[in-house]
Design an enzyme around this catalytic site. Structure first.
Site, PDB file in Angstrom:
ATOM      1  N   ARG A 117      48.089  -6.090  -5.595  1.00 28.80           N
ATOM      2  CA  ARG A 117      49.209  -6.736  -4.876  1.00 28.80           C
ATOM      3  C   ARG A 117      49.352  -6.234  -3.443  1.00 28.80           C
ATOM      4  NH1 ARG A 117      51.895  -5.660  -9.774  1.00 28.80           N
ATOM      5  NH2 ARG A 117      51.882  -7.465 -11.152  1.00 28.80           N
ATOM      6  N   LYS A 139      46.989 -13.703   9.753  1.00 29.76           N
ATOM      7  CA  LYS A 139      46.554 -14.834   8.913  1.00 29.76           C
ATOM      8  C   LYS A 139      45.243 -14.446   8.238  1.00 29.76           C
ATOM      9  CE  LYS A 139      48.459 -18.926  11.205  1.00 29.76           C
ATOM     10  NZ  LYS A 139      48.091 -20.208  11.823  1.00 29.76           N
ATOM     11  N   GLU A 181      39.095 -19.381  23.639  1.00 31.40           N
ATOM     12  CA  GLU A 181      40.423 -18.995  23.132  1.00 31.40           C
ATOM     13  C   GLU A 181      41.192 -18.204  24.199  1.00 31.40           C
ATOM     14  OE1 GLU A 181      41.386 -20.231  20.277  1.00 31.40           O
ATOM     15  OE2 GLU A 181      39.680 -20.354  18.897  1.00 31.40           O
ATOM     16  N   LYS A 223      49.154 -12.973  22.240  1.00 28.82           N
ATOM     17  CA  LYS A 223      49.206 -13.315  20.812  1.00 28.82           C
ATOM     18  C   LYS A 223      50.263 -12.465  20.109  1.00 28.82           C
ATOM     19  CE  LYS A 223      47.049 -14.794  16.717  1.00 28.82           C
ATOM     20  NZ  LYS A 223      45.854 -15.205  15.999  1.00 28.82           N
ATOM     21  N   GLU A 233      54.699 -19.291  11.866  1.00 34.13           N
ATOM     22  CA  GLU A 233      54.402 -20.567  12.515  1.00 34.13           C
ATOM     23  C   GLU A 233      55.390 -21.680  12.180  1.00 34.13           C
ATOM     24  OE1 GLU A 233      50.163 -21.368  12.855  1.00 34.13           O
ATOM     25  OE2 GLU A 233      50.565 -23.493  13.011  1.00 34.13           O
ATOM     26  N   ARG A 237      54.396 -20.416  17.491  1.00 32.85           N
ATOM     27  CA  ARG A 237      53.033 -20.011  17.108  1.00 32.85           C
ATOM     28  C   ARG A 237      52.090 -21.218  17.071  1.00 32.85           C
ATOM     29  NH1 ARG A 237      51.022 -15.428  12.658  1.00 32.85           N
ATOM     30  NH2 ARG A 237      48.811 -15.676  13.167  1.00 32.85           N
ATOM     31  N   ASN A 241      47.493 -23.521  18.610  1.00 35.22           N
ATOM     32  CA  ASN A 241      46.563 -24.563  18.149  1.00 35.22           C
ATOM     33  C   ASN A 241      46.183 -25.534  19.259  1.00 35.22           C
ATOM     34  OD1 ASN A 241      46.584 -23.595  15.481  1.00 35.22           O
ATOM     35  ND2 ASN A 241      48.585 -24.550  15.172  1.00 35.22           N
ATOM     36  N   HIS A 244      42.995 -27.548  19.120  1.00 40.59           N
ATOM     37  CA  HIS A 244      42.411 -27.365  17.789  1.00 40.59           C
ATOM     38  C   HIS A 244      42.417 -28.627  16.935  1.00 40.59           C
ATOM     39  CE1 HIS A 244      42.300 -23.189  18.920  1.00 40.59           C
ATOM     40  NE2 HIS A 244      41.786 -22.840  17.759  1.00 40.59           N
ATOM     41  N   HIS A 248      38.959 -29.367  15.670  1.00 40.17           N
ATOM     42  CA  HIS A 248      38.616 -29.427  14.239  1.00 40.17           C
ATOM     43  C   HIS A 248      37.954 -30.757  13.897  1.00 40.17           C
ATOM     44  CE1 HIS A 248      41.839 -26.167  13.246  1.00 40.17           C
ATOM     45  NE2 HIS A 248      40.669 -25.632  13.537  1.00 40.17           N
ATOM     46  N   HIS A 261      33.054 -22.985  16.960  1.00 41.23           N
ATOM     47  CA  HIS A 261      34.489 -23.250  16.982  1.00 41.23           C
ATOM     48  C   HIS A 261      35.019 -23.293  18.426  1.00 41.23           C
ATOM     49  CE1 HIS A 261      38.680 -23.134  15.829  1.00 41.23           C
ATOM     50  NE2 HIS A 261      38.854 -22.051  16.549  1.00 41.23           N
TER      51      HIS A 261
HETATM   52  N1  NAD Z   1      42.936 -15.500  11.013  1.00 38.72           N
HETATM   53  C1  NAD Z   1      43.052 -16.149  12.138  1.00 38.72           C
HETATM   54  O1  NAD Z   1      44.120 -16.148  12.772  1.00 38.72           O
HETATM   55  C2  NAD Z   1      41.879 -16.867  12.699  1.00 38.72           C
HETATM   56  C3  NAD Z   1      41.903 -17.357  14.000  1.00 38.72           C
HETATM   57  C4  NAD Z   1      40.749 -17.960  14.513  1.00 38.72           C
HETATM   58  C5  NAD Z   1      39.606 -18.060  13.714  1.00 38.72           C
HETATM   59  N2  NAD Z   1      39.621 -17.575  12.435  1.00 38.72           N
HETATM   60  C6  NAD Z   1      38.434 -17.653  11.574  1.00 38.72           C
HETATM   61  O2  NAD Z   1      37.422 -16.843  12.190  1.00 38.72           O
HETATM   62  C7  NAD Z   1      36.144 -17.330  11.802  1.00 38.72           C
HETATM   63  C8  NAD Z   1      35.263 -17.416  13.025  1.00 38.72           C
HETATM   64  O3  NAD Z   1      35.160 -16.118  13.572  1.00 38.72           O
HETATM   65  P1  NAD Z   1      33.919 -15.696  14.497  1.00 38.72           P
HETATM   66  O4  NAD Z   1      33.779 -16.673  15.573  1.00 38.72           O
HETATM   67  O5  NAD Z   1      34.115 -14.275  14.818  1.00 38.72           O
HETATM   68  O6  NAD Z   1      32.662 -15.964  13.544  1.00 38.72           O
HETATM   69  P2  NAD Z   1      31.757 -15.014  12.645  1.00 38.72           P
HETATM   70  O7  NAD Z   1      32.551 -13.982  11.967  1.00 38.72           O
HETATM   71  O8  NAD Z   1      30.930 -15.916  11.803  1.00 38.72           O
HETATM   72  O9  NAD Z   1      30.823 -14.312  13.729  1.00 38.72           O
HETATM   73  C9  NAD Z   1      29.932 -15.101  14.492  1.00 38.72           C
HETATM   74  C10 NAD Z   1      28.501 -14.549  14.398  1.00 38.72           C
HETATM   75  O10 NAD Z   1      28.405 -13.332  15.135  1.00 38.72           O
HETATM   76  C11 NAD Z   1      27.837 -12.310  14.332  1.00 38.72           C
HETATM   77  N3  NAD Z   1      28.374 -11.049  14.848  1.00 38.72           N
HETATM   78  C12 NAD Z   1      29.619 -10.548  14.680  1.00 38.72           C
HETATM   79  N4  NAD Z   1      29.787  -9.459  15.442  1.00 38.72           N
HETATM   80  C13 NAD Z   1      28.623  -9.248  16.089  1.00 38.72           C
HETATM   81  C14 NAD Z   1      28.180  -8.281  17.035  1.00 38.72           C
HETATM   82  N5  NAD Z   1      29.002  -7.342  17.511  1.00 38.72           N
HETATM   83  N6  NAD Z   1      26.903  -8.361  17.483  1.00 38.72           N
HETATM   84  C15 NAD Z   1      26.080  -9.352  17.047  1.00 38.72           C
HETATM   85  N7  NAD Z   1      26.448 -10.316  16.180  1.00 38.72           N
HETATM   86  C16 NAD Z   1      27.714 -10.253  15.706  1.00 38.72           C
HETATM   87  C17 NAD Z   1      28.243 -12.673  12.951  1.00 38.72           C
HETATM   88  O11 NAD Z   1      27.404 -12.034  11.993  1.00 38.72           O
HETATM   89  C18 NAD Z   1      28.067 -14.192  12.991  1.00 38.72           C
HETATM   90  O12 NAD Z   1      26.722 -14.536  12.824  1.00 38.72           O
HETATM   91  C19 NAD Z   1      36.374 -18.678  11.136  1.00 38.72           C
HETATM   92  O13 NAD Z   1      36.238 -18.527   9.746  1.00 38.72           O
HETATM   93  C20 NAD Z   1      37.818 -19.022  11.487  1.00 38.72           C
HETATM   94  O14 NAD Z   1      38.452 -19.797  10.481  1.00 38.72           O
HETATM   95  C21 NAD Z   1      40.723 -17.003  11.929  1.00 38.72           C
HETATM   96 ZN    ZN Z   2      40.568 -21.141  17.292  1.00 35.56          ZN
END
Ligand code: NAD
Ligand code: ZN
Length: 356
Positions: A117, A139, A181, A223, A233, A237, A241, A244, A248, A261
């Site tokens: 939990r 999130k 972003e 942020k 949100e 918040r 988006n 987005h 999306h 993305h």
């Molecule tokens: N929680 C939230 O508020 C929130 C906000 C925006 C996005 N997200 C989520 O985040 C995800 C996307 O995140 P992302 O863009 O970081 O993608 P990701 O985690 O897939 O990373 C992108 C690529 O970079 C590689 N990588 C990571 N760090 C590295 C480093 N230091 N050196 C070399 N390679 C590296 C990863 O292995 C991957 O291949 C999505 O699932 C999205 O839904 C969440």
């Molecule tokens: Zn985003």
């Protein structure tokens, strides 16, 4: 080095930002449990797990190394991680550390929210996108075959540790994805920051440390400010988006592979800004500033060719649709935004045709 505070009452925490932070984890996380479960992936662990492990030599560290990719932000990974936590005897007092990008962070955070939990959770984001966006704000989520982030929880970390050196190994497209972003924060919240970005676009694109430090810090501050005002949100918040809803739709239409993305968000931000220009929410000169900054950062400013029917069908599936109406986040000039469904079909159609 910089320290950004996220003010959420008893769930408040700090974001530590500097180069070489992995080596200083022991000092930065004085209250870290002795039992630490690290979630990472094959790509990131190869580069950075040794540093984490050396810095936390007097803790028990167990690594879960997942495969690399959005498709692993899944129920199957959730189950595999939980199985390993149980098999290794991790109790209520353990800590889960996410070492990786947004995929690792979202998944590890959701496990932390549910294991016993809720156990202590720490983020060490290693992509630019995760450093300025996903690691802050609580999130957490996993995907379901029927949709992205369908299963999740709001669960704040105890701390976020950002090491700028991690960005040196990130590939160009993932790096630029994070820049989109960062531009978003300037448009919705801070015209001075937008102005700073215009003057430092080249330094940023070249990953100069000082420019990165400032851009990441200001993004985290914005942020943090927004999350402190509206954690769940129900209001402001949603401004995060910006771009987005359109983004999306682009990601879905191109089957989550062709566009990153951030690239989709960049093109989506141009569409939202064009809609603002068309409806007199943004001047033509401010629209051109947004367009120029995105191009300077080598981000796409044109969406792929899609029919109006396609756009509408993808956008209607977006989580932000309420009562069958699409809620648009639209910039009000540079430095402010609003959420509105008050857009005529004619204006929407004209802008989508123009921006494809
Ligand atoms: N929680 C939230 O508020 C929130 C906000 C925006 C996005 N997200 C989520 O985040 C995800 C996307 O995140 P992302 O863009 O970081 O993608 P990701 O985690 O897939 O990373 C992108 C690529 O970079 C590689 N990588 C990571 N760090 C590295 C480093 N230091 N050196 C070399 N390679 C590296 C990863 O292995 C991957 O291949 C999505 O699932 C999205 O839904 C969440
Ligand atoms: Zn985003």
């Amino acid at each position: 080095m910089a320290n950004v505070h996220v003010e959420l009452g008893e769930r408040s925490y700090h974001i530590h930002i500097a180069a070489n932070h992995l080596q200083q984890l022991k000092r930065l996380l004085p209250n870290l449990s002795k039992d630490v479960f690290v979630v990472s992936n094959t790509t990131v662990a190869k580069h950075y797990f040794a540093d984490v492990s050396a810095a936390l030599a007097d803790h028990r560290l167990v690594l879960f190394e997942m495969d690399d990719g959005e498709q692993y932000k899944s129920l199957a990974s959730f189950e595999a991680i939980t199985n390993k936590l149980i098999a290794e005897g991790f109790s209520r007092d353990c800590a889960i550390v996410a070492l990786g990008g947004g995929v690792v962070g979202d998944l590890a955070g959701f496990v932390a929210a549910t294991y016993h939990r809720g156990v202590d959770f720490y983020q060490i984001p290693t992509t630019l996108l995760s450093q300025v966006d996903s690691s802050v704000g609580g999130k957490t989520a996993i995907n379901h075959p029927q949709g992205k982030n369908l299963i999740g929880a709001f669960y704040q970390p105890k701390a976020v540790v950002i090491d700028l050196n991690c960005l040196t190994t990130l590939d160009d497209r993932d790096f630029r994805s994070g820049l989109a972003e960062i531009v978003k924060y300037g448009i919705i919240y801070d015209s001075d920051f937008f102005h700073w970005l215009e003057h430092n676009a080249i330094a940023l694109a070249q990953r100069e440390t000082q420019a990165l430090q400032h851009a990441i810090q200001r993004s985290c501050e914005i942020k943090a400010d927004i999350v402190a005002k509206d954690e769940r949100e129900s209001g402001i918040r949603a401004w995060l988006n910006l771009g987005h809803t359109f983004g999306h739709a682009i990601e879905a239409a191109t089957e989550y592979g062709e566009w990153t993305h951030g690239e989709a968000v960049a093109a989506g931000t141009i569409i939202a800004s064009k809609l603002s220009e068309k409806t007199q929410r943004m001047s033509s000169s401010d629209f051109r500033r947004v367009l120029n900054l995105m191009s300077q950062l080598q981000l796409p400013t044109q969406a792929p060719n899609m029919t109006l029917a396609d756009w509408l069908s993808y956008m209607m599936r977006d989580k932000k649709v309420k009562d069958h109406r699409i809620n648009f986040v639209l910039p009000l000039g540079i430095g402010q935004a609003e959420v509105t469904h008050n857009i005529t079909d004619e204006d929407l159609a004209a802008v989508l045709t123009e921006c494809c």
